[in-house]
Design an enzyme around this catalytic site. Structure first.
Site, PDB file in Angstrom:
ATOM      1  N   LYS A  86       0.842  -1.206   0.000  1.00  0.00           N
ATOM      2  CA  LYS A  86       0.000   0.000   0.000  1.00  0.00           C
ATOM      3  C   LYS A  86       0.874   1.252   0.000  1.00  0.00           C
ATOM      4  O   LYS A  86       1.605   1.499   0.954  1.00  0.00           O
ATOM      5  CB  LYS A  86      -0.889   0.045   1.248  1.00  0.00           C
ATOM      6  CG  LYS A  86      -1.930   1.169   1.143  1.00  0.00           C
ATOM      7  CD  LYS A  86      -2.677   1.397   2.432  1.00  0.00           C
ATOM      8  CE  LYS A  86      -1.970   2.341   3.362  1.00  0.00           C
ATOM      9  NZ  LYS A  86      -1.751   3.692   2.790  1.00  0.00           N
ATOM     10  N   GLU A 102      10.400   0.574  10.079  1.00  0.00           N
ATOM     11  CA  GLU A 102      11.352   1.657   9.792  1.00  0.00           C
ATOM     12  C   GLU A 102      10.632   2.955  10.123  1.00  0.00           C
ATOM     13  O   GLU A 102       9.730   3.359   9.392  1.00  0.00           O
ATOM     14  CB  GLU A 102      11.757   1.654   8.312  1.00  0.00           C
ATOM     15  CG  GLU A 102      12.380   0.369   7.832  1.00  0.00           C
ATOM     16  CD  GLU A 102      13.848   0.244   8.209  1.00  0.00           C
ATOM     17  OE1 GLU A 102      14.418   1.220   8.730  1.00  0.00           O
ATOM     18  OE2 GLU A 102      14.403  -0.836   7.997  1.00  0.00           O
ATOM     19  N   CYS A 131      13.429  10.619   6.795  1.00  0.00           N
ATOM     20  CA  CYS A 131      13.471  10.063   8.157  1.00  0.00           C
ATOM     21  C   CYS A 131      14.850  10.197   8.771  1.00  0.00           C
ATOM     22  O   CYS A 131      14.993  10.389   9.972  1.00  0.00           O
ATOM     23  CB  CYS A 131      13.051   8.600   8.116  1.00  0.00           C
ATOM     24  SG  CYS A 131      13.932   7.691   6.840  1.00  0.00           S
ATOM     25  N   GLU A 161      10.297  15.216  15.632  1.00  0.00           N
ATOM     26  CA  GLU A 161      10.596  15.191  14.214  1.00  0.00           C
ATOM     27  C   GLU A 161       9.697  16.204  13.501  1.00  0.00           C
ATOM     28  O   GLU A 161       8.477  16.071  13.526  1.00  0.00           O
ATOM     29  CB  GLU A 161      10.310  13.779  13.699  1.00  0.00           C
ATOM     30  CG  GLU A 161      10.786  13.539  12.312  1.00  0.00           C
ATOM     31  CD  GLU A 161      10.483  12.124  11.841  1.00  0.00           C
ATOM     32  OE1 GLU A 161       9.417  11.599  12.182  1.00  0.00           O
ATOM     33  OE2 GLU A 161      11.322  11.570  11.121  1.00  0.00           O
TER      34      GLU A 161
HETATM   35  P1  NAD Z   1       2.340   7.549   8.653  1.00  0.00           P
HETATM   36  O1  NAD Z   1       2.784   6.589   9.694  1.00  0.00           O
HETATM   37  O2  NAD Z   1       1.213   8.432   8.962  1.00  0.00           O
HETATM   38  O3  NAD Z   1       1.929   6.770   7.327  1.00  0.00           O
HETATM   39  C1  NAD Z   1       2.759   5.803   6.742  1.00  0.00           C
HETATM   40  C2  NAD Z   1       1.891   4.781   6.033  1.00  0.00           C
HETATM   41  O4  NAD Z   1       1.129   4.073   6.990  1.00  0.00           O
HETATM   42  C3  NAD Z   1       0.902   5.379   5.049  1.00  0.00           C
HETATM   43  O5  NAD Z   1       0.810   4.520   3.933  1.00  0.00           O
HETATM   44  C4  NAD Z   1      -0.410   5.364   5.838  1.00  0.00           C
HETATM   45  O6  NAD Z   1      -1.553   5.306   5.039  1.00  0.00           O
HETATM   46  C5  NAD Z   1      -0.261   4.103   6.650  1.00  0.00           C
HETATM   47  N1  NAD Z   1      -1.014   4.068   7.898  1.00  0.00           N
HETATM   48  C6  NAD Z   1      -1.494   5.114   8.621  1.00  0.00           C
HETATM   49  N2  NAD Z   1      -2.125   4.663   9.738  1.00  0.00           N
HETATM   50  C7  NAD Z   1      -2.029   3.309   9.718  1.00  0.00           C
HETATM   51  C8  NAD Z   1      -2.463   2.265  10.604  1.00  0.00           C
HETATM   52  N3  NAD Z   1      -3.092   2.552  11.736  1.00  0.00           N
HETATM   53  N4  NAD Z   1      -2.173   0.999  10.282  1.00  0.00           N
HETATM   54  C9  NAD Z   1      -1.494   0.692   9.155  1.00  0.00           C
HETATM   55  N5  NAD Z   1      -1.066   1.637   8.272  1.00  0.00           N
HETATM   56  C10 NAD Z   1      -1.322   2.930   8.552  1.00  0.00           C
HETATM   57  O7  NAD Z   1       3.642   8.333   8.269  1.00  0.00           O
HETATM   58  P2  NAD Z   1       3.826   9.419   7.124  1.00  0.00           P
HETATM   59  O8  NAD Z   1       3.375  10.730   7.645  1.00  0.00           O
HETATM   60  O9  NAD Z   1       3.241   8.937   5.857  1.00  0.00           O
HETATM   61  O10 NAD Z   1       5.422   9.377   6.934  1.00  0.00           O
HETATM   62  C11 NAD Z   1       6.269  10.125   7.709  1.00  0.00           C
HETATM   63  C12 NAD Z   1       6.976   9.264   8.723  1.00  0.00           C
HETATM   64  O11 NAD Z   1       7.643   8.167   8.102  1.00  0.00           O
HETATM   65  C13 NAD Z   1       8.040  10.028   9.430  1.00  0.00           C
HETATM   66  O12 NAD Z   1       7.949   9.821  10.812  1.00  0.00           O
HETATM   67  C14 NAD Z   1       9.332   9.447   8.880  1.00  0.00           C
HETATM   68  O13 NAD Z   1      10.428   9.566   9.718  1.00  0.00           O
HETATM   69  C15 NAD Z   1       8.963   8.057   8.617  1.00  0.00           C
HETATM   70  N6  NAD Z   1       9.854   7.440   7.620  1.00  0.00           N
HETATM   71  C16 NAD Z   1      10.770   6.526   8.039  1.00  0.00           C
HETATM   72  C17 NAD Z   1      11.646   5.945   7.141  1.00  0.00           C
HETATM   73  C18 NAD Z   1      12.657   4.927   7.598  1.00  0.00           C
HETATM   74  O14 NAD Z   1      13.197   4.215   6.757  1.00  0.00           O
HETATM   75  N7  NAD Z   1      12.943   4.804   8.869  1.00  0.00           N
HETATM   76  C19 NAD Z   1      11.587   6.294   5.801  1.00  0.00           C
HETATM   77  C20 NAD Z   1      10.648   7.241   5.394  1.00  0.00           C
HETATM   78  C21 NAD Z   1       9.786   7.802   6.333  1.00  0.00           C
END
Ligand code: NAD
Length: 478
Positions: free
Chosen positions: A185, A259, A293, A390
């Site tokens: 997804k 991650e 991230c 963050e």
């Molecule tokens: P998010 O957690 O809101 O969303 C990430 C994904 O999870 C999206 O596809 C979203 O639709 C889905 N999602 C949301 N709620 C969910 C749930 N309850 N159950 C399952 N899936 C769900 O994060 P974001 O705002 O999209 O991304 C930003 C974050 O991602 C930042 O904190 C960043 O640091 C992190 N990030 C980490 C890495 C890494 O490799 N460590 C890489 C990129 C981004």
């Protein structure tokens, strides 16, 4: 292109968007074909213009179930039985098609995400292709990796919006190389390149059901994580959602890798080559609008050179070109969504209210779309929220230190532990510091360097598991 005040103007150099063919609406990619979803639809928007790009199906529980069933059939009947050398041929084919269609992928990524074309063209898409090439090479050599040779089964993979296609590659390439099938997804604000990747799977004649792409928001993700026939969950996103996922799968035999977020220290010593360090600071926090991230969002600079570093940093920031993501001269593109812009604004306002001094690069922001000028905060203390949370945007907090021990203590004073940077002339200091920093990745005299052969992942609240390299196979083998 927004006007800037300090250097001469470049003529616009926009990349043509004629190469991409965005359809008015998209279904789900299940069992090798595009199908209508049973749920509602949502819109994806160009964050640089607020133009609606397409309607996207929102997969409900039933759609997720169909996708998992398709993945299970493909796993049982085809993919897990296929010799690794045969699976490799498909991965090589996908890698080659990505390289061939790289311009199209880069333009589409910049339109849907807001990132500058020079980043999607020169960083994201080349690494995506390289990632598939790299794991294609592992597919028939799994016994040498040391993590077992058996795949896990069906993997549910959920990715964020900051590197849509790159995160897809980090998830799908190792899973397929090891003989798993996937339901992936993309994030709700950036689904388009994942849907184009689905077309690439068709073009590569990948057996139906090996890759399934379902679109939707958190509810769709929850249904994937909770599905009883999923063997493995791979998630990249925020720490809060990562924790919720860990709770959902607790007590089941599902495997998981997370991650999550970061708050990396970029540490500049007084013997560092200052101009190079300034480039590294800029790259560390303003690359991809700071939606990274592992961004170097906390600058720790040795007190004796702090004034000089800040002076040169501001001078350099004044030359950053913010504006149209499709212009090849653009350094800083659009913020990915109105929600993310609101969060960056809120945390920046808190920074000021808590007493830190705010400085933004002089640039005019376009009147439409979501924009935030590259910004630094000085007089920041470790207690400030901008030093702890963050921001996930182009906002740098600057702190100072006197001794290496103080730098280590400050760098490690965070619940996260994803990455760090060290700038110094002394090799011995690099090694000593790197040993003491609780960060999964430590860059020395560089920042934000990625390679498919190099593992990536965090400590503490930055998650667990590694992606990339030989280590990245562990998450998909038993
Ligand atoms: P998010 O957690 O809101 O969303 C990430 C994904 O999870 C999206 O596809 C979203 O639709 C889905 N999602 C949301 N709620 C969910 C749930 N309850 N159950 C399952 N899936 C769900 O994060 P974001 O705002 O999209 O991304 C930003 C974050 O991602 C930042 O904190 C960043 O640091 C992190 N990030 C980490 C890495 C890494 O490799 N460590 C890489 C990129 C981004």
């Amino acid at each position: 292109m927004a006007k800037r005040t300090t250097t001469f103007e470049y003529a616009p150099a926009p990349e043509s968007r004629a190469i991409v063919d965005i359809k008015p609406s998209y279904g789900l990619f299940v069992n090798g074909e595009f199908v209508d979803g049973h749920g509602k639809a949502f819109k994806t928007v160009n964050p640089a213009t607020e133009e609606v790009l397409a309607e996207i199906a929102e997969a409900d529980d039933h759609d997720v179930d169909l996708a998992v069933k398709a993945a299970r059939r493909a796993y049982d009947r085809v993919w897990s039985k296929m010799p690794g050398s045969e699976r490799a041929k498909y991965l090589y084919r996908i890698a080659r098609i990505i390289a061939e269609r790289s311009r199209e992928l880069a333009v589409l990524e910049s339109i849907d995400n807001g990132k500058p074309i020079k980043e999607s063209r020169d960083v994201d898409v080349p690494i995506v292709s390289a990632h598939f090439f790299y794991y294609a090479g592992w597919a028939d050599k799994l016994k040498y990796a040391g993590y077992g040779e058996q795949p896990l089964g069906v993997a549910a993979q959920i990715i964020p919006w900051n590197f849509p296609l790159l995160m897809l590659a980090w998830k799908i390439a190792p899973a397929l190389a090891c003989g798993n099938t996937v339901v992936l997804k993309p994030a709700e604000t950036t689904p388009l390149t994942a849907l184009l990747f689905a077309e690439i799977c068709q073009q590569a004649d990948l057996p139906p059901g090996v890759v399934n792409i379902v679109t939707g928001a958190g509810g769709t993700g929850q249904a994937m994580v909770a599905h009883p026939d999923v063997d493995k969950v791979a998630f990249t996103g925020s720490t809060d959602v990562g924790k919720a996922i860990a709770r959902t799968i607790a007590g089941t035999d599902k495997r998981v890798t997370l991650e999550l977020g970061g708050k990396a220290a970029n540490i500049v010593f007084d013997d560092a080559p200052i101009d190079q360090a300034v480039e590294g600071i800029v790259n560390g926090i303003f690359f991809n609008q700071g939606h990274v991230c592992c961004a170097g969002s906390r600058l720790l600079v040795q007190e004796s050179v702090a004034e000089d570093v800040l002076h040169r940093l501001k001078r350099r920031m004044a030359t950053l070109r913010l504006g149209d993501p499709l212009d090849k001269n653009t350094d800083v593109g659009a913020i990915n969504s109105a929600e993310q812009l609101a969060r960056i604004r809120e945390l920046s306002a808190v920074g000021e209210a808590e007493g830190a001094e705010r400085w933004s690069a002089p640039c005019e922001l376009p009147s439409h779309g979501y924009w935030f000028a590259p910004t630094i905060f000085t007089d920041v203390t470790q207690a400030h929220r901008i030093a702890r949370e963050e921001v996930f945007g182009p906002v740098l907090s600057v702190l100072t230190f006197r001794t290496p021990a103080e730098a280590v203590a400050k760098a490690n004073n965070t619940p996260y532990g994803l990455s760090a940077g060290i700038w110094t002339d002394k090799g011995s200091r690099i090694l000593k510091m790197a040993n003491q920093l609780r960060a999964g990745v430590v860059w020395a005299n560089t920042f934000n360097k990625f390679d498919p052969a190099s593992p990536f992942g965090g400590y503490k609240e930055s998650g667990y598991g590694r992606e990339g390299g030989r280590h990245g196979l562990e998450a998909y083998l038993r």
